[in-house]
Design a protein around this motif. Structure first.
Motif, PDB file in Angstrom:
ATOM      1  N   LEU B  15       0.843  -1.203   0.000  1.00 38.86           N
ATOM      2  CA  LEU B  15       0.000   0.000   0.000  1.00 38.86           C
ATOM      3  C   LEU B  15       0.877   1.252   0.000  1.00 38.86           C
ATOM      4  O   LEU B  15       1.954   1.268   0.590  1.00 38.86           O
ATOM      5  CB  LEU B  15      -0.875   0.008   1.244  1.00 38.86           C
ATOM      6  N   GLN B  19      -2.838   5.216   1.457  1.00 40.47           N
ATOM      7  CA  GLN B  19      -3.674   4.036   1.737  1.00 40.47           C
ATOM      8  C   GLN B  19      -3.408   3.497   3.136  1.00 40.47           C
ATOM      9  O   GLN B  19      -4.332   3.084   3.847  1.00 40.47           O
ATOM     10  CB  GLN B  19      -3.395   2.954   0.693  1.00 40.47           C
ATOM     11  N   VAL B  20      -2.137   3.498   3.531  1.00 40.11           N
ATOM     12  CA  VAL B  20      -1.799   3.049   4.886  1.00 40.11           C
ATOM     13  C   VAL B  20      -2.486   3.950   5.914  1.00 40.11           C
ATOM     14  O   VAL B  20      -3.072   3.471   6.894  1.00 40.11           O
ATOM     15  CB  VAL B  20      -0.266   3.036   5.105  1.00 40.11           C
ATOM     16  N   GLU B  23      -6.137   3.091   6.092  1.00 38.20           N
ATOM     17  CA  GLU B  23      -6.360   1.818   6.794  1.00 38.20           C
ATOM     18  C   GLU B  23      -6.132   1.987   8.304  1.00 38.20           C
ATOM     19  O   GLU B  23      -6.901   1.474   9.116  1.00 38.20           O
ATOM     20  CB  GLU B  23      -5.417   0.740   6.247  1.00 38.20           C
ATOM     21  N   GLN B  26      -8.879   3.243  10.320  1.00 38.98           N
ATOM     22  CA  GLN B  26      -9.932   2.249  10.602  1.00 38.98           C
ATOM     23  C   GLN B  26      -9.430   1.147  11.530  1.00 38.98           C
ATOM     24  O   GLN B  26     -10.106   0.114  11.688  1.00 38.98           O
ATOM     25  CB  GLN B  26     -10.412   1.620   9.293  1.00 38.98           C
ATOM     26  N   THR B  27      -8.258   1.326  12.102  1.00 42.45           N
ATOM     27  CA  THR B  27      -7.655   0.279  12.943  1.00 42.45           C
ATOM     28  C   THR B  27      -7.134   0.926  14.218  1.00 42.45           C
ATOM     29  O   THR B  27      -5.928   0.990  14.463  1.00 42.45           O
ATOM     30  CB  THR B  27      -6.515  -0.426  12.167  1.00 42.45           C
ATOM     31  N   PRO B  90      -3.262  -4.999   2.329  1.00 43.47           N
ATOM     32  CA  PRO B  90      -4.570  -5.084   2.996  1.00 43.47           C
ATOM     33  C   PRO B  90      -4.666  -6.238   3.985  1.00 43.47           C
ATOM     34  O   PRO B  90      -5.346  -6.137   5.013  1.00 43.47           O
ATOM     35  CB  PRO B  90      -5.536  -5.261   1.815  1.00 43.47           C
ATOM     36  N   PHE B  93      -3.884  -5.362   7.596  1.00 52.86           N
ATOM     37  CA  PHE B  93      -4.931  -4.673   8.365  1.00 52.86           C
ATOM     38  C   PHE B  93      -6.088  -5.615   8.701  1.00 52.86           C
ATOM     39  O   PHE B  93      -6.691  -5.509   9.768  1.00 52.86           O
ATOM     40  CB  PHE B  93      -5.388  -3.428   7.595  1.00 52.86           C
ATOM     41  N   THR B  94      -6.355  -6.552   7.818  1.00 49.97           N
ATOM     42  CA  THR B  94      -7.363  -7.577   8.127  1.00 49.97           C
ATOM     43  C   THR B  94      -6.933  -8.390   9.342  1.00 49.97           C
ATOM     44  O   THR B  94      -7.738  -8.645  10.251  1.00 49.97           O
ATOM     45  CB  THR B  94      -7.558  -8.504   6.907  1.00 49.97           C
ATOM     46  N   ARG B  97      -7.182  -6.251  12.595  1.00 45.65           N
ATOM     47  CA  ARG B  97      -8.571  -6.135  13.083  1.00 45.65           C
ATOM     48  C   ARG B  97      -9.069  -7.468  13.619  1.00 45.65           C
ATOM     49  O   ARG B  97      -9.851  -7.512  14.575  1.00 45.65           O
ATOM     50  CB  ARG B  97      -9.467  -5.619  11.952  1.00 45.65           C
TER      51      ARG B  97
END
Lengths: 102, 102
Positions: B15, B19-20, B23, B26-27, B90, B93-94, B97
């Motif tokens: 990323l 983009q980082v 992300e 959202q984390t 991605p 980050f998945t 989370r």
């Protein structure tokens, strides 16, 4: 306990450099790293590394002496020192040899 | 496979910085640390920390994506990045989370 009695914990003087060197000579595979001694163990895969980590954890709980551990996939670095005494003590080397004997 | 075919693994572009940042927003609780993102979790004691480490290990095996973990008595630092792609993707980050949701 009277005022002259021992504090709650039994204070242990950290080992001097010569004593550390003598203990290290009897603990192959371990090296000095800052205040601590450490060793990195390699395993076939992550699962095998995690089995080792759990054995070390059980030993640490029994000894009430807890090393730092870093897991990087199939490698585990174990780092031992005595925080409460500010340095390396005989129980660090006892723990290191106990880990080697797992 | 012909010479023009894909390599053995599916390459994922790391990323970009924007983009980082999106992300990371959202984390919550995770921060950038070099190439990786990391978070430190605190527990009542070493045993509780080890339970968490084992849950993370199970999740990592299921995802086939293994974070680095450092255990310091009751603290566990989890560090995630995609070694094979040389940066954050991605799936990092998945995983982050997913660990938060344990």
């Amino acid at each position: 306990m009277g005022a002259a009695g021992p504090a709650r914990g039994v204070a242990v003087s950290p080992l001097g450099e010569a004593q550390v060197a003598a203990e290290l000579a009897q603990t192959p595979g371990w090296k000095r790293s800052g205040k601590a001694i450490e060793r990195t163990y390699r395993f076939p895969d992550f699962k095998a590394a995690m089995v080792f980590v759990n054995w070390v954890a059980a030993l640490a709980e029994r000894a009430n002496h807890h090393p730092d551990m870093t897991i990087r996939y199939n490698e585990v670095t174990v780092s031992v020192w005595t925080h409460s005494d500010g340095g390396l003590t005989p129980k660090d080397f006892t723990l290191a040899r106990g880990i080697d004997a797992l």
